[in-house]
Structures are given as C-alpha cells and as structure tokens.
Design an enzyme around this catalytic site. Structure first.
Site, PDB file in Angstrom:
ATOM      1  CB  SER A   1      78.216 145.430  16.110  1.00 27.49           C
ATOM      2  OG  SER A   1      78.548 144.595  17.188  1.00 27.49           O
TER       3      SER A   1
ATOM      4  CE  LYS B   1      81.515 145.454  17.877  1.00 27.05           C
ATOM      5  NZ  LYS B   1      81.273 143.999  17.758  1.00 27.05           N
TER       6      LYS B   1
ATOM      7  CE1 TYR C   1      82.862 146.136  21.408  1.00 28.93           C
ATOM      8  CE2 TYR C   1      81.707 145.313  23.344  1.00 28.93           C
ATOM      9  CZ  TYR C   1      81.978 145.243  21.994  1.00 28.93           C
ATOM     10  OH  TYR C   1      81.352 144.304  21.220  1.00 28.93           O
TER      11      TYR C   1
ATOM     12  CE1 TYR D   1      80.752 141.227  13.895  1.00 26.62           C
ATOM     13  CE2 TYR D   1      78.402 141.349  13.498  1.00 26.62           C
ATOM     14  CZ  TYR D   1      79.547 141.858  14.057  1.00 26.62           C
ATOM     15  OH  TYR D   1      79.493 143.011  14.755  1.00 26.62           O
TER      16      TYR D   1
ATOM     17  CB  VAL E   1      72.942 142.134  18.610  1.00 32.47           C
ATOM     18  CG1 VAL E   1      73.881 141.073  18.072  1.00 32.47           C
ATOM     19  CG2 VAL E   1      73.577 142.947  19.721  1.00 32.47           C
TER      20      VAL E   1
END
Ligand code: DON
Length: 309
Positions: free
Chosen positions: A69, A72, A194, A245, A263
């Site tokens: 991530s 992102k 993705y 998050y 992760v």
C-alpha cells in the site's frame, strides 16, 4: 519543527534501528497474500533522503521488499498531477476508522470510498490513473524508477499473481464500486493494475528518493514540478489522516508525520521541507502497520524533536 537546525541523521538512524530491534518478535508477517509470508521476519532497514540531496541508511535499507500500500501514495500523487481535483468526485478524504480492506462503509456511502488509501479508494484512484495514462501500474513504476534512479525497480510477478489468486475481497470491492458506476475501466483491468503496483519491489533507499518530492513540496528529483505546493500539502494531509488506516490517530500521536504503510512492512513518512524517511520491518500490528517501522519512526521524531507538530 525546529527550523534550520541540522539533524545528525546517522546518529538518529542508529538510535531508531536500536529501538526497532527492541520490538523483537512483536507482530505477525502478513500471510493473507501467501507470497508475502516468505520474507525474513527479522529484516529491518531505514533510510533518509534530505531535500538537499543527502542519503543515509541503516540495516537492510537497500534490500527490496513488497511495497504494497505504500504504492498508493504514488498512485494518488500521479492521479492528482494528471487530472487535478476531478479525482475527488469519486473518492473522499476522511479517515475511515475501519480496516484497510473493509467493505462495510462502501454500501452505506453508495460506492464512494472514504479515502484514497483504503483498498476501495485505491481501486478508484488506480481506475482514474488508468484512464489518464492507459497504463496505471506502468506510470507508477516509471515514476519510481525515475525518482529513485533505479532502472531495475519492478513488479514482482509472483507476488502480483498471489494477490490475484487470493484477491476475493478486492474483487468484491471493485465490483461493488462498479455497480455504483464509480469505475471507468473494466473491473479486471483495474484489479490487474492495482495488484501490479502493490506488488512492486523497492527498497527503503528507492522509496525515500521517490517520496522526497513531497518533502520538496511537489518538486521532483530533476527540479521539475509534479504538483503545486498546495496539492503537495493536500497529499501530505491525507497521508497524515488516512495513511495508516484505523491507526492513523495512533501514528500521528507517536510519529507526528504524514506517512503511508504497506503490509509488506514498509512505512514511508515525510518531514515537509526536510526529508523523506522510510523504515521497513515485516512484522505487522493489528491494523497492518509494521511494528518495527512505526517504532523506528517514533524514535526518530521523538529523539530529534522534529515532527510537523
Ligand atoms: O490489497 C491488498 O490487500 C494489498 N495489496 C495492500 C494492502 C496493504 O498494504 C495495507 N497496508 N497496510
């Protein structure tokens, strides 16, 4: 943060690495993507790239890992750089307070994900970047290669395939978003891109060089501007509030910097006006953030007194 003060990054990295090592075997390596579980759980690296072009590292800072991530951050930056504010019609910018792969909010909020960093939001950003560039994952890889000066940086096809094979949640999110008319490209295309940008392998060294444009308020390594200063402020703001998050509050409390976790165990954080910092350790806490990396960043900002607060 103390302005104009010179920080001894070598000393700070050594102290941060010691703090990270003291976390021992706390946390668990991600195994919901089976290919990620093959990593050495005891690996640890950390790097700093300053706005003046200095580069420092400690431990396994040159060893590539799965960025997951952390990618992102780059999809968001590139989508904003290419398309500006139109992106915000399809994705929000509020903390979700839910796990990164949660489906619950998406139904009550009519297929508009809360923010660009939860999986649902990142799928929408990937979709828009795909429309803008014709190759979303390629655009991310190209940007990372250019900024890091590492032409070998690439997607790990084994990790990407493993993600796809076990990607039921992401597929569910993408189909649900599509059912609300919030995807411009076919679900399969969006998922492929993705997975491909999440499965990029890069080191702490690569990521600090690639993320330093945010420390330079939007200016790339070659001196050209990727985005306006105001847009860079906005990306940093969303990183602070949503980048880790449902632990974003805890991360702001401990580290006090905008940051993005993955992760794979990496966390890339920004000291605006000063430096990009990346720490990596594969063991994760409940929220999916690296125990060692967050501890190391906490130590760095606490010892230096240098955060955005
Ligand atoms: O879609 C996934 O679940 C992964 N490719 C990325 C999740 C992730 O890295 C969450 N970050 N802590």
């Amino acid at each position: 943060m103390p302005a104009g003060e010179n920080l001894d990054y070598r000393l700070l990295l050594d102290a941060a690495a010691a703090a990270a090592r003291a976390t021992g075997d706390q946390g668990h390596v991600a195994d919901y993507i089976p290919a990620l579980a093959t990593v050495d759980p005891d690996a640890f690296g950390m790097a700093v790239a300053t706005v003046d072009g200095e580069l420092y590292g400690v431990g396994d800072w040159e060893q590539p890992f799965s960025v997951q991530s952390v990618s992102k951050l780059f999809t968001l930056a590139l989508a904003l750089a290419h398309g500006g504010d139109t992106l915000w019609r399809g994705v929000g910018r509020e903390p979700s307070g839910n796990p990164f792969n949660s489906l619950v909010q998406l139904e009550s909020e009519h297929g508009i994900p809360r923010n660009p960093f939860i999986n649902a939001g990142a799928l929408v950003v990937t979709d828009r970047l795909q429309t803008m560039t014709g190759d979303a994952a390629g655009a991310v890889r190209e940007f990372l290669r250019r900024e890091s000066g590492n032409p070998l940086l690439d997607t790990d096809p084994v990790v990407a395939a493993s993600e796809a094979e076990h990607g039921h949640r992401n597929a569910a999110l993408a189909h649900f978003i599509a059912s609300h008319g919030n995807l411009e490209n076919p679900v399969e295309t969006v998922l492929d891109h993705y997975y491909a940008h999440c499965a990029v392998s890069a080191s702490c060294r690569d990521l600090v060089l690639a993320g330093a444009f945010l420390a330079r308020y939007g200016v790339r390594t070659d001196g050209t501007r990727l985005m306006s200063r105001s847009e860079a402020k906005r990306v940093n703001a969303v990183l602070l509030t949503c980048g880790t998050y449902d632990a974003a509050g805890e991360f702001a409390f401990r580290v006090g910097l905008p940051g993005k976790s993955g992760v794979g165990g990496g966390v890339l954080a920004i000291l605006p006006g000063r430096a990009a910092v990346c720490a990596w350790g594969p063991r994760l806490d409940q929220a999916g953030n690296s125990v060692a990396a967050v501890t190391a960043l906490d130590a760095l900002t606490t010892l230096s007194g240098c955060s955005i607060f």
